[in-house]
Design a protein around this motif. Structure first.
Motif, PDB file in Angstrom:
ATOM      1  N   LYS A  37     -48.344  38.154  43.947  1.00 19.27           N
ATOM      2  CA  LYS A  37     -47.406  38.869  43.076  1.00 19.27           C
ATOM      3  C   LYS A  37     -47.921  38.859  41.639  1.00 19.27           C
ATOM      4  O   LYS A  37     -47.845  39.866  40.920  1.00 19.27           O
ATOM      5  CB  LYS A  37     -46.032  38.207  43.159  1.00 19.27           C
ATOM      6  CG  LYS A  37     -44.943  38.824  42.262  1.00 19.27           C
ATOM      7  CD  LYS A  37     -43.609  38.158  42.550  1.00 19.27           C
ATOM      8  CE  LYS A  37     -42.502  38.696  41.653  1.00 19.27           C
ATOM      9  NZ  LYS A  37     -42.645  38.229  40.270  1.00 19.27           N
ATOM     10  N   ARG A  79     -50.553  41.504  40.937  1.00 20.82           N
ATOM     11  CA  ARG A  79     -49.987  42.846  40.739  1.00 20.82           C
ATOM     12  C   ARG A  79     -49.358  42.963  39.349  1.00 20.82           C
ATOM     13  O   ARG A  79     -49.454  44.003  38.694  1.00 20.82           O
ATOM     14  CB  ARG A  79     -48.947  43.144  41.823  1.00 20.82           C
ATOM     15  CG  ARG A  79     -49.547  43.261  43.221  1.00 20.82           C
ATOM     16  CD  ARG A  79     -48.546  43.888  44.183  1.00 20.82           C
ATOM     17  NE  ARG A  79     -47.340  43.082  44.312  1.00 20.82           N
ATOM     18  CZ  ARG A  79     -47.183  42.135  45.218  1.00 20.82           C
ATOM     19  NH1 ARG A  79     -48.158  41.866  46.075  1.00 20.82           N
ATOM     20  NH2 ARG A  79     -46.055  41.448  45.289  1.00 20.82           N
ATOM     21  N   GLU A  80     -48.711  41.895  38.884  1.00 17.61           N
ATOM     22  CA  GLU A  80     -48.090  41.915  37.567  1.00 17.61           C
ATOM     23  C   GLU A  80     -49.140  42.055  36.465  1.00 17.61           C
ATOM     24  O   GLU A  80     -48.942  42.773  35.479  1.00 17.61           O
ATOM     25  CB  GLU A  80     -47.271  40.641  37.353  1.00 17.61           C
ATOM     26  CG  GLU A  80     -46.002  40.570  38.205  1.00 17.61           C
ATOM     27  CD  GLU A  80     -45.270  39.253  38.037  1.00 17.61           C
ATOM     28  OE1 GLU A  80     -45.870  38.319  37.449  1.00 17.61           O
ATOM     29  OE2 GLU A  80     -44.121  39.145  38.474  1.00 17.61           O
ATOM     30  N   GLU A  98     -52.066  43.469  36.737  1.00 21.60           N
ATOM     31  CA  GLU A  98     -52.522  44.855  36.780  1.00 21.60           C
ATOM     32  C   GLU A  98     -51.570  45.772  36.028  1.00 21.60           C
ATOM     33  O   GLU A  98     -51.994  46.672  35.289  1.00 21.60           O
ATOM     34  CB  GLU A  98     -52.640  45.323  38.234  1.00 21.60           C
ATOM     35  CG  GLU A  98     -53.823  44.740  38.986  1.00 21.60           C
ATOM     36  CD  GLU A  98     -53.876  45.239  40.418  1.00 21.60           C
ATOM     37  OE1 GLU A  98     -52.807  45.297  41.066  1.00 21.60           O
ATOM     38  OE2 GLU A  98     -54.964  45.586  40.892  1.00 21.60           O
ATOM     39  N   ASP A  99     -50.278  45.520  36.195  1.00 21.04           N
ATOM     40  CA  ASP A  99     -49.264  46.393  35.593  1.00 21.04           C
ATOM     41  C   ASP A  99     -49.263  46.307  34.067  1.00 21.04           C
ATOM     42  O   ASP A  99     -49.060  47.309  33.380  1.00 21.04           O
ATOM     43  CB  ASP A  99     -47.864  46.034  36.122  1.00 21.04           C
ATOM     44  CG  ASP A  99     -47.690  46.410  37.590  1.00 21.04           C
ATOM     45  OD1 ASP A  99     -48.480  47.240  38.082  1.00 21.04           O
ATOM     46  OD2 ASP A  99     -46.777  45.851  38.237  1.00 21.04           O
ATOM     47  N   VAL A 100     -49.477  45.101  33.525  1.00 19.50           N
ATOM     48  CA  VAL A 100     -49.352  44.929  32.073  1.00 19.50           C
ATOM     49  C   VAL A 100     -50.678  45.006  31.322  1.00 19.50           C
ATOM     50  O   VAL A 100     -50.682  45.067  30.087  1.00 19.50           O
ATOM     51  CB  VAL A 100     -48.662  43.589  31.725  1.00 19.50           C
ATOM     52  CG1 VAL A 100     -47.302  43.509  32.357  1.00 19.50           C
ATOM     53  CG2 VAL A 100     -49.524  42.403  32.149  1.00 19.50           C
ATOM     54  N   THR A 111     -52.721  47.293  30.727  1.00 20.16           N
ATOM     55  CA  THR A 111     -52.859  48.469  29.862  1.00 20.16           C
ATOM     56  C   THR A 111     -52.141  48.282  28.533  1.00 20.16           C
ATOM     57  O   THR A 111     -52.395  49.021  27.582  1.00 20.16           O
ATOM     58  CB  THR A 111     -52.305  49.724  30.560  1.00 20.16           C
ATOM     59  OG1 THR A 111     -50.948  49.497  30.952  1.00 20.16           O
ATOM     60  CG2 THR A 111     -53.132  50.059  31.799  1.00 20.16           C
ATOM     61  N   GLN A 112     -51.228  47.311  28.456  1.00 20.54           N
ATOM     62  CA  GLN A 112     -50.465  47.064  27.228  1.00 20.54           C
ATOM     63  C   GLN A 112     -51.048  45.904  26.414  1.00 20.54           C
ATOM     64  O   GLN A 112     -50.519  45.542  25.369  1.00 20.54           O
ATOM     65  CB  GLN A 112     -49.006  46.742  27.574  1.00 20.54           C
ATOM     66  CG  GLN A 112     -48.329  47.774  28.461  1.00 20.54           C
ATOM     67  CD  GLN A 112     -46.990  47.265  28.992  1.00 20.54           C
ATOM     68  OE1 GLN A 112     -46.284  46.544  28.297  1.00 20.54           O
ATOM     69  NE2 GLN A 112     -46.645  47.641  30.202  1.00 20.54           N
ATOM     70  N   THR A 119     -48.949  34.334  31.896  1.00 17.85           N
ATOM     71  CA  THR A 119     -48.982  34.767  33.291  1.00 17.85           C
ATOM     72  C   THR A 119     -49.153  33.553  34.196  1.00 17.85           C
ATOM     73  O   THR A 119     -49.722  32.544  33.782  1.00 17.85           O
ATOM     74  CB  THR A 119     -50.158  35.729  33.553  1.00 17.85           C
ATOM     75  OG1 THR A 119     -51.379  35.052  33.253  1.00 17.85           O
ATOM     76  CG2 THR A 119     -50.058  36.966  32.695  1.00 17.85           C
TER      77      THR A 119
END
Length: 339
Positions: free
Chosen positions: A12, A15-16, A18-20, A22-23, A166
């Motif tokens: 999990k 995936r998190e 990967e999601d953030v 870009t920010q 993280t």
């Protein structure tokens, strides 16, 4: 041995991240100074792309500075990497983080455009301790075993500096078995996932070869055997790891030795050098190539067998068809005769 410890929350966490990503303006990667390469997560390198990374070689007080300098030199010249020996207990080190981050992300740092930093690393390297030190208060749970942090937290250090913590993540498969052992020796994986005696023997062989004097001094060894098992037995006998009847409890001996290794009681050390890692990586690639070649060879060898089976099936089908045609013709002939 190859340590494979990948709890569900770690998948999990991947995936998190990967999601953030870009920010994120910069990744602050906390490493264990005793294993600068093995404590890196190759998956993180892939996920960050060109995002710059500040590598904090934590627990510097436990590390051999001469070997640590080899790694600092090794990373010099890479525009996306900055590395520094570090200790979360050293207030001067903690105070320098804002300066280091600003050097790598000079275009941000104002209240309107704060630097957004992600703190990342494998379990048990000190990420939570770093967050608490940066913020000057206890906001992240700290534990002496890996995988304490299990969710992301976004916090403000200053008006121009934000951090995102993280969970500590190991990668699904640790391809280098030597790295697996080093992670286990230094405590990056849960002790329930390792064989204490097995790991202790690997760690002991390392100290017997690379830090002989420190080992001899710590345990007052005389005429040290060249067999790690015998040395571990002597350590156990000297440190009270005994069962009834005076027999050495090897599991207890391993616990005693690994505890000394992890707390620095034997002395500062670094278990790997850039040259050694390059050699191990070549061996890993050669082993993978050999395994792939063997797989392709098995497939090639199986082609004639599959073809033979196919030909046999075809001939059998043709025979069945011929027999069926003959039977049908016979039935027609019998019918004509009856008429």
């Amino acid at each position: 041995m190859s340590v494979q410890w990948y709890p569900g929350h770690m998948n999990k966490a991947r995936r998190e991240i990967e999601d953030v990503m870009t920010q994120v303006d910069i990744v602050i990667e906390v490493l264990d100074a005793r294993i600068p390469d093995s404590s890196q997560n190759p998956m993180l390198n892939t996920l960050r792309g060109e995002v710059p990374v500040l590598r904090l070689l934590n627990k510097k007080d436990l590390a051999d500075r001469e070997r640590l300098d080899l790694w600092l030199t090794h990373w010099q010249g890479n525009a996306t990497i900055m590395a520094h020996p570090f200790s979360t207990l050293d207030k001067a080190d903690v105070a320098k983080i804002s300066q280091w981050v600003s050097q790598m992300v000079p275009h941000r740092g104002s209240a309107e455009k704060p630097i957004r930093a992600m703190i990342a690393g494998i379990p048990n390297v000190g990420k939570s301790s770093l967050m608490n030190a940066l913020l000057g208060k206890r906001v992240a749970k700290v534990g002496n075993e890996p995988a304490v942090t299990k969710s992301q937290q976004k916090l403000k250090v200053t008006n121009g500096f934000q951090i995102l913590d993280t969970p500590g993540i190991l990668w699904p498969k640790i391809e280098n078995p030597d790295a697996s052992y080093r992670l286990a020796v230094t405590g990056a994986v849960r002790d329930t996932a390792i064989d204490y005696e097995d790991v202790a023997l690997v760690g002991l062989k390392f100290f017997m070869t690379d830090y002989t004097d420190a080992l001899v001094s710590r345990y007052k060894l005389k005429n040290m055997s060249t067999d790690a098992y015998d040395v571990l037995k002597v350590i156990g006998s000297k440190r009270g790891a005994l069962r009834s009847g005076g027999k050495v409890d090897m599991h207890k001996s391993a616990e005693v030795f690994l505890s000394d290794v992890r707390t620095g009681a034997i002395g500062p050390y670094v278990m790997e050098t850039p040259e050694m890692i390059a050699h191990e990586e070549r061996l890993v690639e050669e082993a993978k190539a050999k395994k792939e070649a063997a797989r392709l060879a098995r497939l090639a060898a199986a082609v004639p067998q599959r073809q033979q089976a196919s030909n046999l099936a075809y001939r059998q089908a043709q025979k069945n068809k011929a027999d069926s045609d003959t039977l049908d013709a016979s039935e027609i002939e019998n019918t004509d005769n009856k008429q």
